[in-house]
Design an enzyme around this catalytic site. Structure first.
Site, PDB file in Angstrom:
ATOM      1  CE  LYS A  15      -2.245  -0.602   3.728  1.00 25.93           C
ATOM      2  NZ  LYS A  15      -2.222  -1.786   4.510  1.00 25.93           N
ATOM      3  NE  ARG A  91      -4.799  -1.370  10.773  1.00 30.20           N
ATOM      4  CZ  ARG A  91      -3.699  -0.793  10.271  1.00 30.20           C
ATOM      5  NH1 ARG A  91      -3.739   0.406   9.763  1.00 30.20           N
ATOM      6  NH2 ARG A  91      -2.567  -1.431  10.257  1.00 30.20           N
ATOM      7  NE  ARG A 130       6.537  -4.158   7.160  1.00 28.21           N
ATOM      8  CZ  ARG A 130       5.320  -3.692   7.170  1.00 28.21           C
ATOM      9  NH1 ARG A 130       4.817  -3.153   6.083  1.00 28.21           N
ATOM     10  NH2 ARG A 130       4.575  -3.770   8.246  1.00 28.21           N
ATOM     11  NE  ARG A 132       6.327  -1.069  10.415  1.00 34.77           N
ATOM     12  CZ  ARG A 132       5.107  -0.924   9.930  1.00 34.77           C
ATOM     13  NH1 ARG A 132       4.913  -0.350   8.756  1.00 34.77           N
ATOM     14  NH2 ARG A 132       4.080  -1.364  10.610  1.00 34.77           N
TER      15      ARG A 132
HETATM   16  P1  AMP Z   1       0.391   0.493   9.687  1.00 34.59           P
HETATM   17  O1  AMP Z   1       1.610   1.287   9.356  1.00 34.59           O
HETATM   18  O2  AMP Z   1      -0.816   0.927   8.925  1.00 34.59           O
HETATM   19  O3  AMP Z   1       0.638  -0.979   9.609  1.00 34.59           O
HETATM   20  O4  AMP Z   1       0.064   0.804  11.226  1.00 34.59           O
HETATM   21  C1  AMP Z   1       0.958   0.460  12.254  1.00 34.59           C
HETATM   22  C2  AMP Z   1       0.192   0.284  13.575  1.00 34.59           C
HETATM   23  O5  AMP Z   1      -0.479   1.502  13.915  1.00 34.59           O
HETATM   24  C3  AMP Z   1      -0.920  -0.759  13.503  1.00 34.59           C
HETATM   25  O6  AMP Z   1      -0.435  -2.055  13.752  1.00 34.59           O
HETATM   26  C4  AMP Z   1      -1.863  -0.264  14.610  1.00 34.59           C
HETATM   27  O7  AMP Z   1      -1.371  -0.600  15.887  1.00 34.59           O
HETATM   28  C5  AMP Z   1      -1.761   1.241  14.479  1.00 34.59           C
HETATM   29  N1  AMP Z   1      -2.797   1.791  13.547  1.00 34.59           N
HETATM   30  C6  AMP Z   1      -2.591   2.354  12.328  1.00 34.59           C
HETATM   31  N2  AMP Z   1      -3.748   2.729  11.757  1.00 34.59           N
HETATM   32  C7  AMP Z   1      -4.726   2.370  12.630  1.00 34.59           C
HETATM   33  C8  AMP Z   1      -6.141   2.470  12.628  1.00 34.59           C
HETATM   34  N3  AMP Z   1      -6.810   2.996  11.569  1.00 34.59           N
HETATM   35  N4  AMP Z   1      -6.817   2.000  13.699  1.00 34.59           N
HETATM   36  C9  AMP Z   1      -6.177   1.482  14.765  1.00 34.59           C
HETATM   37  N5  AMP Z   1      -4.845   1.349  14.844  1.00 34.59           N
HETATM   38  C10 AMP Z   1      -4.115   1.788  13.791  1.00 34.59           C
END
Ligand code: AMP
Length: 188
Positions: A15, A91, A130, A132
């Site tokens: 993404k 989400r 990756r 992270r």
């Molecule tokens: P991502 O980079 O989108 O994988 O987000 C990393 C982490 O941030 C996720 O594993 C969640 O813990 C938190 N996070 C990101 N976006 C959301 C969301 N829309 N709702 C809840 N937690 C989020």
């Protein structure tokens, strides 16, 4: 022209990479809740401190917090003018409803919701490579589980609204990008 998009895909579906191509094509703001939360963690804000533990475990940060930061971000000129691509949000079902309600109050809707589709075994392999900091085996498993539990129903919800565009996320970055842009253009 204002373009309002949401992009879905399991973590590791590509993404982030494809959002760069969307931004370059439509001039929209890239709004990644994960990036915003990581910035808050790095800055050591109160929200960041609270979010860090949840993020490290692969859990989901509370809907109210997330809805608040996205609502604020959407009012900034780069998003309210050209539009946006939301990445990693909504989400959960309450997040999806809050987003649509927020847009509706300004008489707006979404143009398209993209599902960047990559099979489970492929995303698992990509995430493991990756590197992270929050990509521990447990956190990866937890995030994928929550994707099925919480986020999959949101896709069904957008499908019912006729907004969902599923794009095959396998192939080179260029292949996926041209597929994606063609699919979005068809919906605009
Ligand atoms: P991502 O980079 O989108 O994988 O987000 C990393 C982490 O941030 C996720 O594993 C969640 O813990 C938190 N996070 C990101 N976006 C959301 C969301 N829309 N709702 C809840 N937690 C989020």
């Amino acid at each position: 022209m204002t373009v309002r998009l949401v992009i879905f895909g399991r973590q590791g579906a590509g993404k982030g990479t494809q959002c760069v191509n969307i931004v370059n094509t439509y001039g929209v703001a890239h709004i990644s809740t994960g990036d915003m939360l990581r910035a808050a963690v790095a800055a050591g804000t109160e929200m960041g401190l609270k979010a860090k533990e949840v993020m490290d475990s692969g859990g989901l940060v509370g809907d109210d917090i997330i809805n608040g930061i996205v609502a604020d971000r959407l009012t900034e000129p780069d998003a309210s003018g050209p539009g946006f691509v939301l990445d990693g949000y909504p989400r959960t079902q309450p997040q999806a409803e809050a987003l649509l309600e927020n847009l509706r109050s300004d008489d707006y809707s979404l143009d398209a919701v993209i599902n960047l589709n990559v099979p489970l075994d492929e995303v698992t392999a990509r995430m493991k490579s990756r590197g992270r900091a929050d990509d521990t085996d447990e956190a990866i498993a937890r995030r994928l589980e929550l994707y099925e539990q919480e986020t999959r129903p949101v896709l069904d919800f957008f499908e019912e609204q006729g907004l969902l565009v599923t794009v095959d996320g396998l192939g080179s970055e260029e292949e996926v990008s041209s597929r994606l842009i063609a699919a979005i253009n068809e919906h605009l």
